[in-house]
Design a protein around this motif. Sequence first.
Motif, PDB file in Angstrom:
ATOM      1  N   GLY A 121      34.619  36.412  27.665  1.00 62.84           N
ATOM      2  CA  GLY A 121      35.539  37.470  28.054  1.00 62.84           C
ATOM      3  C   GLY A 121      36.742  36.985  28.842  1.00 62.84           C
ATOM      4  O   GLY A 121      37.592  37.797  29.222  1.00 62.84           O
ATOM      5  N   GLY A 122      36.806  35.677  29.113  1.00 66.51           N
ATOM      6  CA  GLY A 122      37.981  35.135  29.789  1.00 66.51           C
ATOM      7  C   GLY A 122      37.795  34.762  31.239  1.00 66.51           C
ATOM      8  O   GLY A 122      38.720  34.255  31.885  1.00 66.51           O
ATOM      9  N   ASP A 123      36.590  34.997  31.806  1.00 66.21           N
ATOM     10  CA  ASP A 123      36.347  34.642  33.200  1.00 66.21           C
ATOM     11  C   ASP A 123      36.111  33.140  33.353  1.00 66.21           C
ATOM     12  O   ASP A 123      35.693  32.463  32.406  1.00 66.21           O
ATOM     13  CB  ASP A 123      35.112  35.368  33.732  1.00 66.21           C
ATOM     14  CG  ASP A 123      35.417  36.795  34.158  1.00 66.21           C
ATOM     15  OD1 ASP A 123      36.599  37.169  34.177  1.00 66.21           O
ATOM     16  OD2 ASP A 123      34.463  37.537  34.451  1.00 66.21           O
ATOM     17  N   ALA A 124      36.360  32.630  34.537  1.00 68.08           N
ATOM     18  CA  ALA A 124      35.946  31.277  34.909  1.00 68.08           C
ATOM     19  C   ALA A 124      34.616  31.400  35.648  1.00 68.08           C
ATOM     20  O   ALA A 124      34.476  32.217  36.544  1.00 68.08           O
ATOM     21  CB  ALA A 124      36.986  30.629  35.811  1.00 68.08           C
ATOM     22  N   SER A 191      33.666  45.833  40.959  1.00 70.48           N
ATOM     23  CA  SER A 191      34.624  46.738  40.309  1.00 70.48           C
ATOM     24  C   SER A 191      35.603  47.307  41.328  1.00 70.48           C
ATOM     25  O   SER A 191      36.812  47.388  41.074  1.00 70.48           O
ATOM     26  CB  SER A 191      33.881  47.874  39.600  1.00 70.48           C
ATOM     27  OG  SER A 191      33.090  47.386  38.547  1.00 70.48           O
ATOM     28  N   ALA A 192      35.090  47.676  42.498  1.00 67.03           N
ATOM     29  CA  ALA A 192      35.951  48.232  43.542  1.00 67.03           C
ATOM     30  C   ALA A 192      36.929  47.189  44.062  1.00 67.03           C
ATOM     31  O   ALA A 192      38.120  47.480  44.290  1.00 67.03           O
ATOM     32  CB  ALA A 192      35.098  48.767  44.691  1.00 67.03           C
ATOM     33  N   VAL A 193      36.453  45.948  44.241  1.00 70.88           N
ATOM     34  CA  VAL A 193      37.322  44.872  44.731  1.00 70.88           C
ATOM     35  C   VAL A 193      38.455  44.600  43.748  1.00 70.88           C
ATOM     36  O   VAL A 193      39.630  44.502  44.130  1.00 70.88           O
ATOM     37  CB  VAL A 193      36.496  43.588  44.976  1.00 70.88           C
ATOM     38  CG1 VAL A 193      37.418  42.386  45.198  1.00 70.88           C
ATOM     39  CG2 VAL A 193      35.569  43.766  46.174  1.00 70.88           C
ATOM     40  N   LEU A 199      43.421  43.267  40.372  1.00 69.97           N
ATOM     41  CA  LEU A 199      43.105  42.065  39.612  1.00 69.97           C
ATOM     42  C   LEU A 199      42.280  42.460  38.393  1.00 69.97           C
ATOM     43  O   LEU A 199      41.644  43.515  38.387  1.00 69.97           O
ATOM     44  CB  LEU A 199      42.316  41.076  40.480  1.00 69.97           C
ATOM     45  CG  LEU A 199      43.008  40.620  41.774  1.00 69.97           C
ATOM     46  CD1 LEU A 199      42.045  39.797  42.628  1.00 69.97           C
ATOM     47  CD2 LEU A 199      44.268  39.824  41.469  1.00 69.97           C
ATOM     48  N   SER A 200      42.263  41.607  37.387  1.00 67.62           N
ATOM     49  CA  SER A 200      41.595  41.994  36.139  1.00 67.62           C
ATOM     50  C   SER A 200      40.344  41.182  35.818  1.00 67.62           C
ATOM     51  O   SER A 200      39.619  41.523  34.879  1.00 67.62           O
ATOM     52  CB  SER A 200      42.580  41.882  34.968  1.00 67.62           C
ATOM     53  OG  SER A 200      43.030  40.538  34.816  1.00 67.62           O
ATOM     54  N   SER A 201      40.071  40.104  36.563  1.00 67.17           N
ATOM     55  CA  SER A 201      38.916  39.279  36.221  1.00 67.17           C
ATOM     56  C   SER A 201      38.449  38.484  37.431  1.00 67.17           C
ATOM     57  O   SER A 201      39.163  38.348  38.435  1.00 67.17           O
ATOM     58  CB  SER A 201      39.264  38.296  35.088  1.00 67.17           C
ATOM     59  OG  SER A 201      40.184  37.313  35.550  1.00 67.17           O
ATOM     60  N   ARG A 202      37.252  37.925  37.320  1.00 66.42           N
ATOM     61  CA  ARG A 202      36.727  37.046  38.368  1.00 66.42           C
ATOM     62  C   ARG A 202      37.604  35.817  38.540  1.00 66.42           C
ATOM     63  O   ARG A 202      37.754  35.299  39.641  1.00 66.42           O
ATOM     64  CB  ARG A 202      35.296  36.612  38.016  1.00 66.42           C
ATOM     65  CG  ARG A 202      34.256  37.715  38.082  1.00 66.42           C
ATOM     66  CD  ARG A 202      32.929  37.228  37.536  1.00 66.42           C
ATOM     67  NE  ARG A 202      32.501  36.033  38.225  1.00 66.42           N
ATOM     68  CZ  ARG A 202      31.356  35.935  38.902  1.00 66.42           C
ATOM     69  NH1 ARG A 202      30.533  36.961  38.966  1.00 66.42           N
ATOM     70  NH2 ARG A 202      31.027  34.823  39.503  1.00 66.42           N
ATOM     71  N   HIS A 203      38.151  35.320  37.431  1.00 62.63           N
ATOM     72  CA  HIS A 203      39.025  34.148  37.509  1.00 62.63           C
ATOM     73  C   HIS A 203      40.228  34.444  38.403  1.00 62.63           C
ATOM     74  O   HIS A 203      40.582  33.642  39.277  1.00 62.63           O
ATOM     75  CB  HIS A 203      39.487  33.757  36.109  1.00 62.63           C
ATOM     76  CG  HIS A 203      40.432  32.595  36.072  1.00 62.63           C
ATOM     77  ND1 HIS A 203      40.088  31.347  36.532  1.00 62.63           N
ATOM     78  CD2 HIS A 203      41.720  32.505  35.666  1.00 62.63           C
ATOM     79  CE1 HIS A 203      41.113  30.524  36.385  1.00 62.63           C
ATOM     80  NE2 HIS A 203      42.106  31.203  35.878  1.00 62.63           N
ATOM     81  N   ARG A 207      41.246  32.734  42.230  1.00 69.23           N
ATOM     82  CA  ARG A 207      42.560  32.205  42.591  1.00 69.23           C
ATOM     83  C   ARG A 207      43.150  32.986  43.762  1.00 69.23           C
ATOM     84  O   ARG A 207      43.746  32.395  44.681  1.00 69.23           O
ATOM     85  CB  ARG A 207      43.516  32.241  41.400  1.00 69.23           C
ATOM     86  CG  ARG A 207      43.139  31.278  40.293  1.00 69.23           C
ATOM     87  CD  ARG A 207      44.240  31.180  39.242  1.00 69.23           C
ATOM     88  NE  ARG A 207      45.482  30.711  39.828  1.00 69.23           N
ATOM     89  CZ  ARG A 207      45.778  29.433  40.044  1.00 69.23           C
ATOM     90  NH1 ARG A 207      44.899  28.493  39.733  1.00 69.23           N
ATOM     91  NH2 ARG A 207      46.930  29.075  40.570  1.00 69.23           N
ATOM     92  N   TRP A 208      42.999  34.306  43.756  1.00 71.37           N
ATOM     93  CA  TRP A 208      43.521  35.147  44.845  1.00 71.37           C
ATOM     94  C   TRP A 208      42.906  34.709  46.173  1.00 71.37           C
ATOM     95  O   TRP A 208      43.598  34.562  47.190  1.00 71.37           O
ATOM     96  CB  TRP A 208      43.201  36.605  44.553  1.00 71.37           C
ATOM     97  CG  TRP A 208      43.709  37.570  45.576  1.00 71.37           C
ATOM     98  CD1 TRP A 208      44.917  38.221  45.583  1.00 71.37           C
ATOM     99  CD2 TRP A 208      43.024  38.016  46.767  1.00 71.37           C
ATOM    100  NE1 TRP A 208      45.022  39.035  46.693  1.00 71.37           N
ATOM    101  CE2 TRP A 208      43.886  38.921  47.430  1.00 71.37           C
ATOM    102  CE3 TRP A 208      41.777  37.746  47.327  1.00 71.37           C
ATOM    103  CZ2 TRP A 208      43.530  39.555  48.636  1.00 71.37           C
ATOM    104  CZ3 TRP A 208      41.430  38.354  48.528  1.00 71.37           C
ATOM    105  CH2 TRP A 208      42.297  39.248  49.157  1.00 71.37           C
TER     106      TRP A 208
END
Length: 215
Positions: A121-124, A191-193, A199-203, A207-208
Amino acid sequence: MLRVVLVDDHRMIRAGVRSELAADLQVVGEAADVPTAIAAVHELRPDVVLLDVHLPGGQGGGGAEVLRDCADLLGDVRFLALSVSDASEDVVSVIRAGARGYVTKAIAGNDLSDAIRRVAGGDAVFSPRLAGFVLDAFGTGATDVAVTDDELDRLSAREQEVMRLIARGYTYREVAGELFISIKTVETHVSAVLRKLQLSSRHELTRWAAVRKLL
């Protein structure tokens, strides 16, 4: 079902991983060395390649060599390193070559399935404590970004705890165990964070948090 190729030079490891993934992921191919891995990935075009770091054959580059020779597919095929090694040089080498994550073979079967889906799904995705190697190697911690009160004030104290663990590469199950809460509660907090920080992903969350020196 997501399509997965297993790359590991130990037949018993491949058999065990295949058995663990059989319930909800489709293993479409296997490879035991660098040349056969490169050929299998190009032929089968899976969603995710589960890639060991140390492999025989080729020019001696192991998993990183497979990634370099499959660079033309990196936009469509995701690579997740699975290794017994937790050495920083191994982690950094495959991430530099294009892998989307790195987990050790101590990972539980259901967590491995979750990691594969997240990478697809695109996460790191990283096993706990390995994310720091990547952040250090890519210099994200050197960026001087001040954390404003407004940014952190958007998150509750519990959401901040969850945010830090998720950004470090912990799985939902590991966060739940660390904080003594349910996996469902972890999912709700994540989901709340993401929503509050836009932001759209864990990746992106990793970075944030890294550039704000919150890890």
